[in-house]
Design a protein around this motif. Sequence first.
Motif, PDB file in Angstrom:
ATOM      1  N   PHE A 507      44.903  60.144  51.403  1.00 38.70           N
ATOM      2  CA  PHE A 507      45.858  60.360  50.470  1.00 38.70           C
ATOM      3  C   PHE A 507      45.897  59.449  49.540  1.00 38.70           C
ATOM      4  O   PHE A 507      45.726  58.067  49.704  1.00 38.70           O
ATOM      5  CB  PHE A 507      47.076  60.398  51.360  1.00 38.70           C
ATOM      6  CG  PHE A 507      47.421  61.553  52.163  1.00 38.70           C
ATOM      7  CD1 PHE A 507      47.902  62.764  51.767  1.00 38.70           C
ATOM      8  CD2 PHE A 507      47.147  61.474  53.512  1.00 38.70           C
ATOM      9  CE1 PHE A 507      48.180  63.857  52.370  1.00 38.70           C
ATOM     10  CE2 PHE A 507      47.224  62.799  54.233  1.00 38.70           C
ATOM     11  CZ  PHE A 507      47.670  63.956  53.849  1.00 38.70           C
ATOM     12  N   ILE A 508      46.556  59.710  48.411  1.00 38.20           N
ATOM     13  CA  ILE A 508      46.955  58.756  47.395  1.00 38.20           C
ATOM     14  C   ILE A 508      48.289  58.866  47.001  1.00 38.20           C
ATOM     15  O   ILE A 508      48.663  60.025  46.245  1.00 38.20           O
ATOM     16  CB  ILE A 508      45.828  58.889  46.142  1.00 38.20           C
ATOM     17  CG1 ILE A 508      44.511  58.704  46.244  1.00 38.20           C
ATOM     18  CG2 ILE A 508      46.352  57.941  44.906  1.00 38.20           C
ATOM     19  CD1 ILE A 508      43.729  58.786  45.155  1.00 38.20           C
ATOM     20  N   ILE A 509      49.119  58.134  47.490  1.00 38.47           N
ATOM     21  CA  ILE A 509      50.581  58.381  46.925  1.00 38.47           C
ATOM     22  C   ILE A 509      51.044  57.047  46.483  1.00 38.47           C
ATOM     23  O   ILE A 509      51.076  56.083  46.863  1.00 38.47           O
ATOM     24  CB  ILE A 509      51.378  58.350  48.488  1.00 38.47           C
ATOM     25  CG1 ILE A 509      50.704  59.325  49.223  1.00 38.47           C
ATOM     26  CG2 ILE A 509      52.663  58.444  48.169  1.00 38.47           C
ATOM     27  CD1 ILE A 509      51.426  59.794  50.867  1.00 38.47           C
ATOM     28  N   GLY A 510      51.504  57.302  45.046  1.00 39.69           N
ATOM     29  CA  GLY A 510      51.857  56.277  44.201  1.00 39.69           C
ATOM     30  C   GLY A 510      52.926  56.394  42.952  1.00 39.69           C
ATOM     31  O   GLY A 510      53.289  57.740  42.994  1.00 39.69           O
ATOM     32  N   THR A 511      53.048  55.489  42.303  1.00 40.30           N
ATOM     33  CA  THR A 511      53.774  55.603  41.172  1.00 40.30           C
ATOM     34  C   THR A 511      53.100  54.900  39.912  1.00 40.30           C
ATOM     35  O   THR A 511      51.944  54.400  40.086  1.00 40.30           O
ATOM     36  CB  THR A 511      55.294  54.948  41.239  1.00 40.30           C
ATOM     37  OG1 THR A 511      54.873  53.761  41.307  1.00 40.30           O
ATOM     38  CG2 THR A 511      55.872  55.579  42.183  1.00 40.30           C
ATOM     39  N   GLY A 512      53.578  55.328  38.602  1.00 40.43           N
ATOM     40  CA  GLY A 512      53.102  54.808  37.407  1.00 40.43           C
ATOM     41  C   GLY A 512      53.687  54.730  36.223  1.00 40.43           C
ATOM     42  O   GLY A 512      54.911  55.412  36.097  1.00 40.43           O
ATOM     43  N   TYR A 513      53.582  53.986  35.416  1.00 41.37           N
ATOM     44  CA  TYR A 513      54.385  53.668  34.160  1.00 41.37           C
ATOM     45  C   TYR A 513      53.436  53.182  32.949  1.00 41.37           C
ATOM     46  O   TYR A 513      52.467  52.780  33.012  1.00 41.37           O
ATOM     47  CB  TYR A 513      55.460  52.490  34.219  1.00 41.37           C
ATOM     48  CG  TYR A 513      56.178  52.313  33.106  1.00 41.37           C
ATOM     49  CD1 TYR A 513      57.091  53.122  32.430  1.00 41.37           C
ATOM     50  CD2 TYR A 513      55.941  51.215  32.560  1.00 41.37           C
ATOM     51  CE1 TYR A 513      57.594  52.963  31.235  1.00 41.37           C
ATOM     52  CE2 TYR A 513      56.708  50.724  31.314  1.00 41.37           C
ATOM     53  CZ  TYR A 513      57.469  51.654  30.642  1.00 41.37           C
ATOM     54  OH  TYR A 513      58.113  51.357  29.477  1.00 41.37           O
ATOM     55  N   THR A 514      53.761  53.934  31.958  1.00 42.72           N
ATOM     56  CA  THR A 514      53.155  53.703  30.569  1.00 42.72           C
ATOM     57  C   THR A 514      53.924  53.703  29.289  1.00 42.72           C
ATOM     58  O   THR A 514      54.943  54.407  28.961  1.00 42.72           O
ATOM     59  CB  THR A 514      52.048  54.894  30.304  1.00 42.72           C
ATOM     60  OG1 THR A 514      51.268  55.071  31.313  1.00 42.72           O
ATOM     61  CG2 THR A 514      51.398  54.579  29.149  1.00 42.72           C
ATOM     62  N   PHE A 515      53.830  52.501  28.705  1.00 42.61           N
ATOM     63  CA  PHE A 515      54.566  51.953  27.568  1.00 42.61           C
ATOM     64  C   PHE A 515      53.914  52.047  26.129  1.00 42.61           C
ATOM     65  O   PHE A 515      52.914  51.286  26.226  1.00 42.61           O
ATOM     66  CB  PHE A 515      55.211  50.603  27.658  1.00 42.61           C
ATOM     67  CG  PHE A 515      55.709  49.920  26.583  1.00 42.61           C
ATOM     68  CD1 PHE A 515      57.468  50.314  26.267  1.00 42.61           C
ATOM     69  CD2 PHE A 515      55.321  49.282  25.797  1.00 42.61           C
ATOM     70  CE1 PHE A 515      57.967  49.854  25.164  1.00 42.61           C
ATOM     71  CE2 PHE A 515      55.860  48.881  24.520  1.00 42.61           C
ATOM     72  CZ  PHE A 515      57.203  49.139  24.370  1.00 42.61           C
ATOM     73  N   THR A 516      54.262  52.884  25.511  1.00 40.09           N
ATOM     74  CA  THR A 516      53.359  52.856  24.219  1.00 40.09           C
ATOM     75  C   THR A 516      54.331  52.614  22.919  1.00 40.09           C
ATOM     76  O   THR A 516      55.497  53.103  22.758  1.00 40.09           O
ATOM     77  CB  THR A 516      53.021  54.511  24.002  1.00 40.09           C
ATOM     78  OG1 THR A 516      52.326  54.731  25.023  1.00 40.09           O
ATOM     79  CG2 THR A 516      52.098  54.479  22.634  1.00 40.09           C
TER      80      THR A 516
END
Length: 757
Positions: A507-516
Motif C-alpha cells: 500500500f502507498i498511503i500518503g499526501t503531497g504538496y506542490t508550490f508553483t
Amino acid sequence: MMERGSIARMLLPIAIGLLSSCTGMKYATEEKPMFTDFSIKWTDAPVQNRKSVTRELEGLVRPEPNKVLLGMRPTVALHNSVKEPEEPKGLSNTLRNKIGSAPVYITDVPLPDITAAMANRLENHGYFNAKSEFTVDRKRRKAQVTFTVSAGTPYRIRSIAYADSSDELHRQIARTRLGSPIKSGDLYDLGELTSERRRVVSEVRNHGWYKLKEDQLEFVADTSVGDHRMDLVLRLKPETNAASLRKYTLGKVYVHGDQDPLLPPNDTTLVDSLYYVNYLNNYHPSAITRGVFLKEGQHYSERQENNTTRYLQSYGVFRNVRVQFTEDSVSPGILKTDVLLYPQKRWSLFSELNITAKSNNFVGPGLRVGFKDRDLFRGAEIFSADLNGDFETQVAGAQKGTNAYELGGKISLQFPRIVPFRFLRTSRASVPISRIDLGYGIFRRINLYGLESYLSSLNYSWKQNQRIWHEVNLIDVSYNNLYYSSDDFTAFLNENPAIQRSFEQQFIIGTGYTFTISSKHEKPLQGWVLVSLGVDEAGNLLSMGMRASGRRPDEGYTLFGEVFSQYVRFRPEIRYYQPMGRKGEMLVTRLQVNAGLPYGNSEVLPYVKQFYSGGTNSLRAFRARSVGPGSYVPVANDDALVDQTGDIKFEANAEYRFTIAGYFKGALFSDVGNIWLVNDDPQRPGGKFGWDTALDELAVGAGFGLRFDPEVIVVRLDLATPLRNPALPKGDRWVFDDLRPKFFDNMVFNIAIGYPF
C-alpha cells in the motif's frame, strides 16, 4: 559499357541543377539578386538596453531574408517547384504558399522606408537626433545590407507631474503617481510612457470611471529646459467628453447562468443582491453567483469585471462568459449589469486514437474512450469516466518481438470549490478545484511479468494570484501488486533483492504538496522563470499510529495483511524562458534535482515512485529509462526485463527553438543527467550516489528537432545522439570518436506530442 568519366559528366549537370534548386537561387540574377542577409552597425550606440534596441530595429526589416538550413533554402525551393495554383485553397496552395515561401529579392525590400523607421523608433526611445543609412553589398546573385545607425545623445526626464487637484477625477489621476515606475533621471521612452498611461487609466477605471479611455490621457513634454532634459505632465485631453468624466455606479446586477438566446427566461431569483436569471434550470444559483464580484451600489471596477470573467471561465463548463453594461437612460451614471454565461453541452463522449513510438523501440496503437457530464449535481461539477488500452511490440533490440499491453479505467469528479473546507479563501483570479479520482490499471509484459494497481485520491488546486498556484494531494492511496511473474523474471528478482522489494505487494498511503510560481509578465522580449517545489510522503501517519501499539515487527508494519510503504520525496524544478527575437526564437532551460528517501517501514522506494532518465521528455539521446543508476552496466538482456530506476535524479536541459516556416518549427537541444541509488546495491555496482563521483557519471546527449505547431496540438520529432555515456569505463565515456563511423547507429529517434518542457 559506359565509362565512369562519361557517367560523371552526365550526372554532374543533374547534381548542379538539383543543388541550385535546393538553394532557392533558381530565379535570382545579378541584376535581381536575392536578399540574403543584413546587419546593424552602430556608430553611436544607445546608452542602455543596446541588445533589446538592436533586436527591435532588426524587427523593422521587412520582408525578412528567406530562412537558410544547412546552406539551403528548402521552403523557397518548394515554392519555386510548385506552379501558381488556380484556386486559393488546396494542396498546391498549401505547398507553395503555406509550407513554401516566396524568394525575397533586394528589389522587394523598401530600404529608405526601413532606415526612416529605424530613426523614428530611436526617437521613441528618447534619441531625438538619431540617424540611419544603408549600404548594399552585391555579390553575383546575392545581396547583403548594412544599416549604419547613430543614436546620439538621449533625452532624460527632469520631472514628471500627474494632473492637478481641480476635481475628483484629477485627484484620482494624481494618486496613481505613487505606483509609477517612471522617475526623474530616466530616459524618455514612448513605450514606457504608453504602458504607464495604460496603468493609470486602469487604476482610475477601478474607481468608477467606466468610460475613460487610454487615448483621452496624454503626456505633454517640455524640452525647453535644455541640456537634453525635459519636464513631463500627464493630463486629460481638453476635448474629453462629459461621459468619460463621469463616475459610474452599478445598478441591478443580473446573472444569466445558462444563457440561451432562443429561449425566454424561466424565472429570476434574488441571491445576495444578485438577480439570477434561469433559462434551462441547469445550475443552483448560488453555485454561479459566488463567482460574480460585481454588486449593486458599488462603483464600477475594471478589476472586478475581469476577475468575474476569469473566475467563471475557469469553471470549465462555459464556452463563453461576457459582462455587459448598459447606462440607465433615466439616471445617468447608473449601469445596469448583465453577466452572460453560455454553457457548453452538458453531456459529451470523447475518444482518442494514438500511435506510440518510444525510444526503447516499443511501437503500437492506443485507444482512450470516455464520457463527461459537466453538471452532475447542478453545481457545475464535472464528472468523467474513461477507459484506455495500449498495445506495444518491440521492433528492435535484444528482445525484439516482445509484446506488452496496458488496460485501465478511471473515474473523476471535479468540484468548482474547496470541499468541504468552505471557510478557505482563495484568489479571485481562478476558481479553486477539488478533484476525486478512482482508478484501476494493469500492465503486462507478455511472458515476463504483470502489474496491477488500484488508486484513489483527493486533490485540491487553487491560484493565490496570477503568478502563484498551489496543489495539495490531501489523500493519495494506491495498491500495487505483481500478479504475474515468469520463471525468468522470478529468477531475475531473486538475484536482485533490492529490485524485488520495490515490486512487492504494498500500500502507498500518503499526501503531497506542490508550490508553483512564475515571473512571466507582459513584456514580449523579457525572460521569465517558473519554479515548482513539490514534496510527497507516504506511511508516516500510519506508522506513528501503529508505533503507539508497540515495537515495529521485523517484517514491518502491515495494513490488511500487506506491507505499506514509508518514504519522503522532494521534486524541485526550475525552468527559464528567454525570448531571443520577434520571430519566435526562444531559449528554454530546465533543471530538476529530485530525491526520494525510504525509511522506517521501507528499505527501497516503491517501483512506481522511483525516478528514471532517458526518453522523449528526458535525456532524448538515450532510450526510455535506460540511463544509470550511476555508472551501473546492466547484465546482458537484464535491461529488457525491468527499467533502470533510482532514488535520486539530476537533469538539466537546454533547447533553442526557432521558426522554419509557418507551422514548422525547429530546435537544437542538449540534455545532461543521471539517476542514483541512496543505498548501496551489490547487484547494481556503481549505482550509489557519491559526491566525488556524480559529476563524472553524468550522461550527455544533443540533437535536432522538428515540430509541427498549428497552436492546437504540437507533434514533435527529435533526433539525438549520445555524447557521453556513464556506462562506459572511466576515461572512455566521451563518445565523440564513435559518432563518425557509427553516426546513425548512435541516433535515437523520438516521436511525441507536446513540448518536452
